[in-house]
Design an enzyme around this catalytic site. Structure first.
Site, PDB file in Angstrom:
ATOM      1  CG  HIS A  23     -14.632  31.253 -20.747  1.00 45.63           C
ATOM      2  ND1 HIS A  23     -14.046  30.581 -19.893  1.00 45.63           N
ATOM      3  CD2 HIS A  23     -13.715  31.833 -21.700  1.00 45.63           C
ATOM      4  CE1 HIS A  23     -12.715  30.818 -20.125  1.00 45.63           C
ATOM      5  NE2 HIS A  23     -12.754  31.375 -21.039  1.00 45.63           N
ATOM      6  CG  HIS A  77      -4.385  34.911 -25.442  1.00 48.82           C
ATOM      7  ND1 HIS A  77      -5.014  33.940 -26.281  1.00 48.82           N
ATOM      8  CD2 HIS A  77      -5.120  34.607 -24.276  1.00 48.82           C
ATOM      9  CE1 HIS A  77      -5.913  33.120 -25.543  1.00 48.82           C
ATOM     10  NE2 HIS A  77      -5.800  33.570 -24.331  1.00 48.82           N
ATOM     11  CD  GLU A  79     -10.347  33.460 -23.986  1.00 49.94           C
ATOM     12  OE1 GLU A  79      -9.404  33.082 -23.600  1.00 49.94           O
ATOM     13  OE2 GLU A  79     -11.352  33.078 -23.735  1.00 49.94           O
ATOM     14  CG  ASP A  81     -10.040  37.678 -22.352  1.00 49.18           C
ATOM     15  OD1 ASP A  81      -9.847  36.892 -23.330  1.00 49.18           O
ATOM     16  OD2 ASP A  81      -9.519  37.286 -21.425  1.00 49.18           O
ATOM     17  CG  HIS A 144      -6.726  30.179 -22.148  1.00 51.14           C
ATOM     18  ND1 HIS A 144      -7.412  30.918 -22.314  1.00 51.14           N
ATOM     19  CD2 HIS A 144      -7.330  28.971 -22.050  1.00 51.14           C
ATOM     20  CE1 HIS A 144      -8.715  30.724 -22.180  1.00 51.14           C
ATOM     21  NE2 HIS A 144      -8.865  29.239 -22.070  1.00 51.14           N
ATOM     22  CG  ASP A 163      -4.987  34.319 -20.497  1.00 52.37           C
ATOM     23  OD1 ASP A 163      -5.282  35.568 -20.364  1.00 52.37           O
ATOM     24  OD2 ASP A 163      -5.502  33.370 -21.071  1.00 52.37           O
ATOM     25  CE1 TYR A 191      -7.395  34.330 -15.848  1.00 50.02           C
ATOM     26  CE2 TYR A 191      -5.875  32.738 -16.148  1.00 50.02           C
ATOM     27  CZ  TYR A 191      -6.553  33.633 -16.826  1.00 50.02           C
ATOM     28  OH  TYR A 191      -6.648  34.093 -17.872  1.00 50.02           O
ATOM     29  CG  HIS A 222      -6.974  38.340 -17.191  1.00 50.86           C
ATOM     30  ND1 HIS A 222      -8.139  39.109 -17.701  1.00 50.86           N
ATOM     31  CD2 HIS A 222      -6.490  37.346 -17.982  1.00 50.86           C
ATOM     32  CE1 HIS A 222      -8.532  38.604 -18.513  1.00 50.86           C
ATOM     33  NE2 HIS A 222      -7.769  37.638 -19.004  1.00 50.86           N
TER      34      HIS A 222
HETATM   35 FE1  FEO Z   1      -7.396  33.357 -22.658  1.00 52.87          FE
HETATM   36 FE2  FEO Z   1      -7.462  36.429 -20.948  1.00 52.87          FE
HETATM   37  O1  FEO Z   1      -7.756  35.183 -22.102  1.00 52.87           O
END
Ligand code: FEO
Length: 396
Positions: A23, A77, A79, A81, A144, A163, A191, A222
């Site tokens: 994004h 989370h 999101e 991903d 996040h 995250d 990040y 991640h």
């Molecule tokens: Fe906020 Fe890795 O997603």
């Protein structure tokens, strides 16, 4: 590849070697979507992967456990991903209960058809026993997204931090001591700057709560897992949350017929007379991702654009849109730029954006009509010296 975090706890995620845009964040080092399997009397998957990796995700899990033996799936989370692969997992393991907080349930329901899912909604501080181990849940709103949550396993002193403390960094290695420390700390900084810089206050609150926990390992969603350098990454995060300035200045600009570039060069010359690190970015050749990473810990920034159609050069406008959304704090600076027949746009518009970003202005914009005169270039040099002198005080 060693994927075992602790006895009975394994990484079952995916490595995204080729992703280059997240994004708007230019992910030159790729990324990973970390998922974890805990095998106990009850078996749990912590977090999922991006949708396109669902098949590989399910295959990896099945090298360790049959899908019908999974009791719980934790979603820290929502999101995509991390949640994109969850519909596939829930369909393949329909007996499993989805553990998440209420906000996460609401968010997942808006993304996917969850009508067949079994839910186990938890609140901050709730625990679930797995047998030998316990899952303890800590809400971490805005780290996040509003539904974000940590899962902590006290018996293993292991924090699943989604995250937080992550890095967009694809590597065959899973642990922090298997990669160069300076590289992974830089990726953690990039990040933070590009994903969550605007949430410094809630992240500071989260750090305070994490400090109450006994932690031997931090497993983010991640990048690499922190087991040898937890102290270092926590120290870095303490600086990140306040955008702690260092003795560094940034000159960033766009140019049309080289006039604003000449002004930028003169500012840089002045700053380099001081004992500071200086970064110089033409937004035509430097992606905003890199600039945001450096802005995080700079002390001061000079931003320039010529007037184009009573506005800004488009790439500078885009870079400032990206940067202002990330809301860096604790910065001083000034605007500059050339113009032709109208002072509208250009440096004036840059200054307005800097005001909105709450960058403390050191003086009025420096302007040059068409081409900077020697006097204006000297004014730029002097402004650069002041920029550098201000930043010098933050030297270690
Ligand atoms: Fe906020 Fe890795 O997603």
């Amino acid at each position: 590849m060693n994927t075992t975090l602790k006895e009975g706890i394994d990484w079952v995620g995916c490595i995204d070697w080729t992703v280059r845009d997240f994004h708007g964040y230019k992910t030159e080092s790729g990324s990973t979507y970390n998922s974890y399997l805990i095998r106990d009397e009850k078996n749990v998957i912590i977090d999922g992967v991006k949708a396109r990796f669902t098949e590989a995700f399910l295959n990896r899990i099945q090298t360790l456990i049959e899908l019908d033996k999974i009791d719980y799936v934790v979603c820290n989370h929502a999101e995509p991903d991390h949640s994109g692969g969850l519909p596939g997992l829930m369909a393949a393991a329909p007996q499993a209960e989805m553990i998440c907080n209420k906000k996460c349930k609401d968010t997942l329901e808006k993304h996917f058809d969850t009508s067949a899912w079994k839910w186990h909604v938890v609140e901050d501080g709730d625990t679930i026993s797995l047998g030998k181990r316990t899952l303890s849940f800590i809400n971490t709103p805005m780290v996040h997204w509003p539904e974000s949550m940590f899962t902590y396993v006290p018996e293993d002193k292991l924090l699943f931090s989604m995250d937080a403390f992550g890095q967009h960094y694809a590597t065959a290695f899973r642990f922090d001591d298997e990669e160069p420390l300076d590289v992974i700390l830089h990726e953690a900084k990039a990040y933070y700057a590009n994903i969550v810089m605007l949430y410094g206050r809630p992240i500071a609150q989260t750090l305070a709560r994490a400090a109450e926990l006994d932690i031997e390992m931090i497993a983010p969603s991640h990048g690499v897992i922190w087991r040898s350098h937890i102290k270092e990454v926590l120290e870095e995060y303490k600086k990140f949350v306040v955008c702690k300035p260092t003795a560094k200045i940034i000159v960033m600009y766009a140019t049309m017929w080289d006039s604003t570039e000449k002004m930028a060069e003169a500012i840089l010359e002045g700053a380099q007379e001081c004992n500071v690190e200086a970064r110089f970015y033409n937004v035509d050749s430097t992606h905003p991702t890199h600039i945001a990473t450096e802005v995080l810990d700079c002390a001061a920034v000079a931003i320039g654009s010529p007037t184009l159609n009573n506005s800004l050069m488009p790439k500078l406008a885009g870079a400032l849109c990206y940067l202002s959304g990330l809301r860096p704090t604790n910065k001083k600076g000034f605007a500059f730029g050339s113009y032709g027949w109208s002072k509208r746009g250009g440096a004036s518009e840059v200054e307005n954006i800097m005001k909105e970003m709450k960058i403390e202005l050191m003086h009025d914009p420096i302007r040059a009509q068409y081409v900077p005169t020697p006097e204006i270039l000297e004014e730029c040099r002097e402004a650069g010296r002041a920029l550098g002198k201000y930043a010098e005080q933050f030297a270690d």
